[in-house]
Design a protein around this motif. Sequence first.
Motif, PDB file in Angstrom:
ATOM      1  N   ARG A   1      98.422 -29.636  -8.643  1.00  0.00           N
ATOM      2  CA  ARG A   1      99.164 -28.384  -8.673  1.00  0.00           C
ATOM      3  C   ARG A   1     100.562 -28.551  -9.260  1.00  0.00           C
ATOM      4  NH1 ARG A   1      95.356 -28.864  -5.919  1.00  0.00           N
ATOM      5  NH2 ARG A   1      93.874 -27.177  -5.670  1.00  0.00           N
ATOM      6  N   GLY A   2     100.805 -29.687  -9.857  1.00  0.00           N
ATOM      7  CA  GLY A   2     102.077 -29.928 -10.522  1.00  0.00           C
ATOM      8  C   GLY A   2     103.238 -30.144  -9.584  1.00  0.00           C
ATOM      9  N   MET A   3     102.944 -30.422  -8.304  1.00  0.00           N
ATOM     10  CA  MET A   3     104.002 -30.609  -7.293  1.00  0.00           C
ATOM     11  C   MET A   3     104.346 -32.097  -7.208  1.00  0.00           C
ATOM     12  SD  MET A   3     102.206 -28.031  -4.536  1.00  0.00           S
ATOM     13  CE  MET A   3     103.490 -28.113  -3.270  1.00  0.00           C
ATOM     14  N   MET A   4     104.936 -32.606  -8.274  1.00  0.00           N
ATOM     15  CA  MET A   4     105.169 -34.047  -8.381  1.00  0.00           C
ATOM     16  C   MET A   4     106.245 -34.541  -7.412  1.00  0.00           C
ATOM     17  SD  MET A   4     102.845 -34.908 -10.337  1.00  0.00           S
ATOM     18  CE  MET A   4     103.261 -36.629 -10.168  1.00  0.00           C
ATOM     19  N   ASP A   5     107.250 -33.715  -7.134  1.00  0.00           N
ATOM     20  CA  ASP A   5     108.297 -34.134  -6.183  1.00  0.00           C
ATOM     21  C   ASP A   5     107.692 -34.393  -4.805  1.00  0.00           C
ATOM     22  OD1 ASP A   5     110.179 -33.931  -8.139  1.00  0.00           O
ATOM     23  OD2 ASP A   5     110.872 -31.931  -7.568  1.00  0.00           O
ATOM     24  N   GLU A   6     106.800 -33.475  -4.376  1.00  0.00           N
ATOM     25  CA  GLU A   6     106.143 -33.639  -3.083  1.00  0.00           C
ATOM     26  C   GLU A   6     105.254 -34.890  -3.071  1.00  0.00           C
ATOM     27  OE1 GLU A   6     107.125 -29.299  -3.436  1.00  0.00           O
ATOM     28  OE2 GLU A   6     106.476 -30.923  -4.744  1.00  0.00           O
ATOM     29  N   ALA A   7     104.580 -35.137  -4.198  1.00  0.00           N
ATOM     30  CA  ALA A   7     103.685 -36.303  -4.290  1.00  0.00           C
ATOM     31  C   ALA A   7     104.478 -37.605  -4.157  1.00  0.00           C
ATOM     32  CB  ALA A   7     102.924 -36.273  -5.608  1.00  0.00           C
ATOM     33  N   PHE A   8     105.597 -37.693  -4.863  1.00  0.00           N
ATOM     34  CA  PHE A   8     106.417 -38.910  -4.788  1.00  0.00           C
ATOM     35  C   PHE A   8     107.069 -39.063  -3.403  1.00  0.00           C
ATOM     36  CE2 PHE A   8     106.307 -38.802  -9.498  1.00  0.00           C
ATOM     37  CZ  PHE A   8     105.968 -40.136  -9.715  1.00  0.00           C
ATOM     38  N   SER A   9     107.434 -37.939  -2.789  1.00  0.00           N
ATOM     39  CA  SER A   9     108.009 -38.001  -1.437  1.00  0.00           C
ATOM     40  C   SER A   9     106.986 -38.538  -0.446  1.00  0.00           C
ATOM     41  CB  SER A   9     108.464 -36.604  -0.988  1.00  0.00           C
ATOM     42  OG  SER A   9     109.515 -36.147  -1.810  1.00  0.00           O
TER      43      SER A   9
ATOM     44  N   LEU B   1      99.338 -40.554  -9.499  1.00  0.00           N
ATOM     45  CA  LEU B   1     100.681 -40.088  -9.884  1.00  0.00           C
ATOM     46  C   LEU B   1     100.824 -40.026 -11.405  1.00  0.00           C
ATOM     47  CD1 LEU B   1     102.785 -42.106  -7.276  1.00  0.00           C
ATOM     48  CD2 LEU B   1     102.413 -39.634  -7.282  1.00  0.00           C
ATOM     49  N   ALA B   2     100.327 -41.047 -12.084  1.00  0.00           N
ATOM     50  CA  ALA B   2     100.414 -41.082 -13.549  1.00  0.00           C
ATOM     51  C   ALA B   2      99.616 -39.941 -14.162  1.00  0.00           C
ATOM     52  CB  ALA B   2      99.899 -42.428 -14.069  1.00  0.00           C
ATOM     53  N   SER B   3      98.432 -39.676 -13.607  1.00  0.00           N
ATOM     54  CA  SER B   3      97.602 -38.583 -14.108  1.00  0.00           C
ATOM     55  C   SER B   3      98.288 -37.240 -13.908  1.00  0.00           C
ATOM     56  CB  SER B   3      96.245 -38.597 -13.390  1.00  0.00           C
ATOM     57  OG  SER B   3      95.420 -37.567 -13.866  1.00  0.00           O
TER      58      SER B   3
ATOM     59  N   LEU C   1     101.441 -32.699 -16.837  1.00  0.00           N
ATOM     60  CA  LEU C   1     102.671 -31.930 -17.065  1.00  0.00           C
ATOM     61  C   LEU C   1     103.370 -32.359 -18.354  1.00  0.00           C
ATOM     62  CD1 LEU C   1     104.120 -31.923 -13.428  1.00  0.00           C
ATOM     63  CD2 LEU C   1     102.939 -30.056 -14.591  1.00  0.00           C
ATOM     64  N   HIS C   2     102.677 -33.167 -19.151  1.00  0.00           N
ATOM     65  CA  HIS C   2     103.208 -33.673 -20.426  1.00  0.00           C
ATOM     66  C   HIS C   2     104.429 -34.570 -20.255  1.00  0.00           C
ATOM     67  CE1 HIS C   2     100.470 -30.742 -22.121  1.00  0.00           C
ATOM     68  NE2 HIS C   2     101.095 -29.758 -21.486  1.00  0.00           N
ATOM     69  N   ARG C   3     104.560 -35.164 -19.084  1.00  0.00           N
ATOM     70  CA  ARG C   3     105.668 -36.100 -18.830  1.00  0.00           C
ATOM     71  C   ARG C   3     105.139 -37.518 -19.080  1.00  0.00           C
ATOM     72  NH1 ARG C   3     107.585 -33.624 -13.072  1.00  0.00           N
ATOM     73  NH2 ARG C   3     108.797 -35.583 -12.955  1.00  0.00           N
ATOM     74  N   TYR C   4     104.834 -37.766 -20.338  1.00  0.00           N
ATOM     75  CA  TYR C   4     104.102 -38.974 -20.714  1.00  0.00           C
ATOM     76  C   TYR C   4     104.899 -40.263 -20.480  1.00  0.00           C
ATOM     77  CZ  TYR C   4     101.304 -35.373 -23.003  1.00  0.00           C
ATOM     78  OH  TYR C   4     100.554 -34.261 -23.256  1.00  0.00           O
ATOM     79  N   GLU C   5     106.176 -40.229 -20.791  1.00  0.00           N
ATOM     80  CA  GLU C   5     106.981 -41.440 -20.615  1.00  0.00           C
ATOM     81  C   GLU C   5     107.078 -41.829 -19.143  1.00  0.00           C
ATOM     82  OE1 GLU C   5     108.026 -43.515 -22.906  1.00  0.00           O
ATOM     83  OE2 GLU C   5     107.017 -42.218 -24.357  1.00  0.00           O
ATOM     84  N   GLU C   6     107.243 -40.827 -18.272  1.00  0.00           N
ATOM     85  CA  GLU C   6     107.291 -41.104 -16.835  1.00  0.00           C
ATOM     86  C   GLU C   6     105.949 -41.656 -16.345  1.00  0.00           C
ATOM     87  OE1 GLU C   6     109.377 -38.020 -14.315  1.00  0.00           O
ATOM     88  OE2 GLU C   6     109.301 -36.946 -16.232  1.00  0.00           O
TER      89      GLU C   6
ATOM     90  N   ILE D   1      94.801 -44.179 -21.623  1.00  0.00           N
ATOM     91  CA  ILE D   1      94.160 -43.689 -22.853  1.00  0.00           C
ATOM     92  C   ILE D   1      94.401 -42.190 -23.002  1.00  0.00           C
ATOM     93  CG2 ILE D   1      91.891 -43.190 -23.885  1.00  0.00           C
ATOM     94  CD1 ILE D   1      90.991 -45.968 -22.864  1.00  0.00           C
ATOM     95  N   GLU D   2      94.299 -41.455 -21.894  1.00  0.00           N
ATOM     96  CA  GLU D   2      94.526 -40.009 -21.927  1.00  0.00           C
ATOM     97  C   GLU D   2      95.962 -39.696 -22.348  1.00  0.00           C
ATOM     98  OE1 GLU D   2      94.372 -36.109 -18.939  1.00  0.00           O
ATOM     99  OE2 GLU D   2      94.107 -38.132 -18.134  1.00  0.00           O
ATOM    100  N   ILE D   3      96.905 -40.484 -21.848  1.00  0.00           N
ATOM    101  CA  ILE D   3      98.314 -40.268 -22.206  1.00  0.00           C
ATOM    102  C   ILE D   3      98.505 -40.401 -23.708  1.00  0.00           C
ATOM    103  CG2 ILE D   3     100.640 -41.239 -22.015  1.00  0.00           C
ATOM    104  CD1 ILE D   3      99.861 -42.047 -19.099  1.00  0.00           C
ATOM    105  N   TYR D   4      97.983 -41.498 -24.281  1.00  0.00           N
ATOM    106  CA  TYR D   4      98.152 -41.715 -25.730  1.00  0.00           C
ATOM    107  C   TYR D   4      97.394 -40.679 -26.543  1.00  0.00           C
ATOM    108  CZ  TYR D   4     100.656 -46.071 -24.974  1.00  0.00           C
ATOM    109  OH  TYR D   4     101.607 -46.999 -24.612  1.00  0.00           O
ATOM    110  N   CYS D   5      96.257 -40.234 -26.039  1.00  0.00           N
ATOM    111  CA  CYS D   5      95.503 -39.199 -26.747  1.00  0.00           C
ATOM    112  C   CYS D   5      96.295 -37.897 -26.806  1.00  0.00           C
ATOM    113  CB  CYS D   5      94.153 -38.953 -26.062  1.00  0.00           C
ATOM    114  SG  CYS D   5      92.913 -40.233 -26.372  1.00  0.00           S
ATOM    115  N   LYS D   6      96.921 -37.542 -25.689  1.00  0.00           N
ATOM    116  CA  LYS D   6      97.698 -36.305 -25.651  1.00  0.00           C
ATOM    117  C   LYS D   6      98.974 -36.424 -26.483  1.00  0.00           C
ATOM    118  CE  LYS D   6      95.881 -34.276 -21.448  1.00  0.00           C
ATOM    119  NZ  LYS D   6      96.139 -33.712 -20.112  1.00  0.00           N
ATOM    120  N   GLU D   7      99.466 -37.649 -26.631  1.00  0.00           N
ATOM    121  CA  GLU D   7     100.623 -37.863 -27.505  1.00  0.00           C
ATOM    122  C   GLU D   7     100.219 -37.877 -28.974  1.00  0.00           C
ATOM    123  OE1 GLU D   7     103.890 -40.444 -24.976  1.00  0.00           O
ATOM    124  OE2 GLU D   7     102.289 -41.543 -25.994  1.00  0.00           O
ATOM    125  N   GLY D   8      98.892 -37.901 -29.215  1.00  0.00           N
ATOM    126  CA  GLY D   8      98.405 -37.937 -30.594  1.00  0.00           C
ATOM    127  C   GLY D   8      98.308 -39.338 -31.159  1.00  0.00           C
ATOM    128  N   ASN D   9      98.551 -40.348 -30.323  1.00  0.00           N
ATOM    129  CA  ASN D   9      98.508 -41.744 -30.768  1.00  0.00           C
ATOM    130  C   ASN D   9      97.111 -42.325 -30.503  1.00  0.00           C
ATOM    131  OD1 ASN D   9      99.003 -44.383 -31.482  1.00  0.00           O
ATOM    132  ND2 ASN D   9     100.865 -44.583 -30.249  1.00  0.00           N
TER     133      ASN D   9
END
Length: 607
Positions: free
Chosen positions: A306-314, A334-336, A341-346, A370-378
């Motif tokens: 649900r995109g609630m990353m702050d809650e997940a990390f807490s 967490l990475a997924s 959310l397109h926060r690929y570097e994080e 692999i999914e991260i690099y695919c979404k980055e177009g790499n």
Amino acid sequence: LFSAKKFALMKTLLNSLVTEHPVPGFVDECESQFVSESENESNFVEKLCDMLFRVCADNRMFREAIGVFDYAISKGLVIEGRSCIVLLLALKRCNEVEFCVRFFHRMVESGRVDIGVQSLTVVVDVLCRRGEIERAKKLMREMAERGIVRSTVFTYNTLLNACVVRRDRRGVDEILGLMEREGILPCLTTYTILMEWYASSGRIGEAEKVFEEMRERNMQMDVYVYTSMISWNCRAGNVKSAMALFDEMIGKGIGPNTHTFGAMISGMCKAGQMEAAEILLKEMQIKGVDLNVVIFNTMMDGYCKRGMMDEAFSLQVIMERKGLEADVVTYSTLASGLCKLHRYEEAKRTLNLMVEKGVAPNVVTYTTLIEIYCKEGNLAEAERILRDMDKEGMVPNIVTYNTLIDAYSKKEKLKQAHVLKSEMIGKGIVPDVFTYTSLIHGECIVDRVDEALKLFSEMLVKGIRGSVKTYTAIIYGLSKEGREDEAFKFYDEMMRMGLTPDDRVYAALVGSLHKLSSHVDVKQNEYGERKIDSPDASIRPNSGRLLTHDDFVLEAQAKPCMEKIHLPQCQIRAWKVVQSTNIQMLVIHTKVLSLSVDELYIPYVGD
């Protein structure tokens, strides 16, 4: 020791002697000693043989145990039935199937061993584990016909469970029929097996009938029965039913365990009810139920989806404060979530942190990367990671391949996508509906609709049912080429299958009634074929233009007016499409109807 009835010490002594002396010689020596001293020592010799038999079984000295058994029988001594079960269980643990069956028959033929139903059930279980269900049933019939031992509900449960494991529906029905004919009533275990069987087969209604039958018989249901029903209801998305069962078990004084709470939390997270999941987590702590990493990972997955990353990390911080270490599932989840959310570097930093902490990556981790690099177009880097997996001896799963195949298809690199499909088949990984949908979509993007149709046929031949996305891709491709009749046929098939079309399907179907504009850009695909290029999503398929104020809106209530107007079949078909959905309005190009708003007696409603 025997005279003092110190049998535990006697067994310990025998155990040390067996490991140092050949058993046959030891038995002969014992025989000569005691028979020569007194005939009244037969009770001791019988106890000695029985205990020696058990010691040999415990030490996996099976042939020696049989030697002791044969010696005892030849001397008219008795080996207890319980001792024989010890050997049968030892043979079962070592997967000595034939040895186990032969010894059971030796017990029967000796005529000196009390054959109980437990011995029979052990042998039946051994045969069922090897898939020899018919042989097991034959043994049960033989024992009953000879009057040696009759099977009980526990024996039938063993057969029933074997059929369930093999997904043998006919076998399950046959065993239930046998139980009914023999007048054997199901027990708690029987009902539990049946509930698991029906629920895992997607027949939740049948599982609930079994549960109701248990209620009618006033059976004492335990936490495992309730947890099973709660778990399957949650998996099926029936969280209301699951919560009702949860409340019912508490009302009956049955305390939920970790698995019960885990199933409920998982169901609430999947339903997006994170507040309810949080309440359940707090209740676990209040009741003193053990929290584990799986529970925290489930909650984190719910937040991430649900995109609630702050809650997940807490939650990760809270978990680690409780002394639970984040595992590979934690970091991959967490990475997924960050990736979505397109926060690929994080996302990449999260996975790097995992490696720094000494947590070994698994297939899911690599797939996420692999999914991260695919979404980055790499795609080159994504492909490199796939090859690294092979080098490290890690076998990619279907999700890994589907991720790359989908990326290549969207980038119009269909040749490489098909190479990956062949590669996964070569590794024994069977393509699924997602694989075919990605390829079909890719072929339609590059205007190779006939190739897409071939893939669709191949998918059906393999028994794979198309999804909404599959049909949407096909309808889009056909509509793009102006093949409206074929597009509508796929729409009809989609409706017959109970699939609910989305807005993209209707946009494509309406667009199929337009003629291709002369000013649409054309380019070549990777096969050297001419391809229509319409990158703007607001351009309708084949319309070749943006929506303007010349478009108008037809209200759903205007159907009676439409029926009075003689329109070509394809135009009426477009209206019927609208009527079969919950959409109340549909934008249609004026040129499709070739009629003015006044002629339709429909008030103009503007933009």
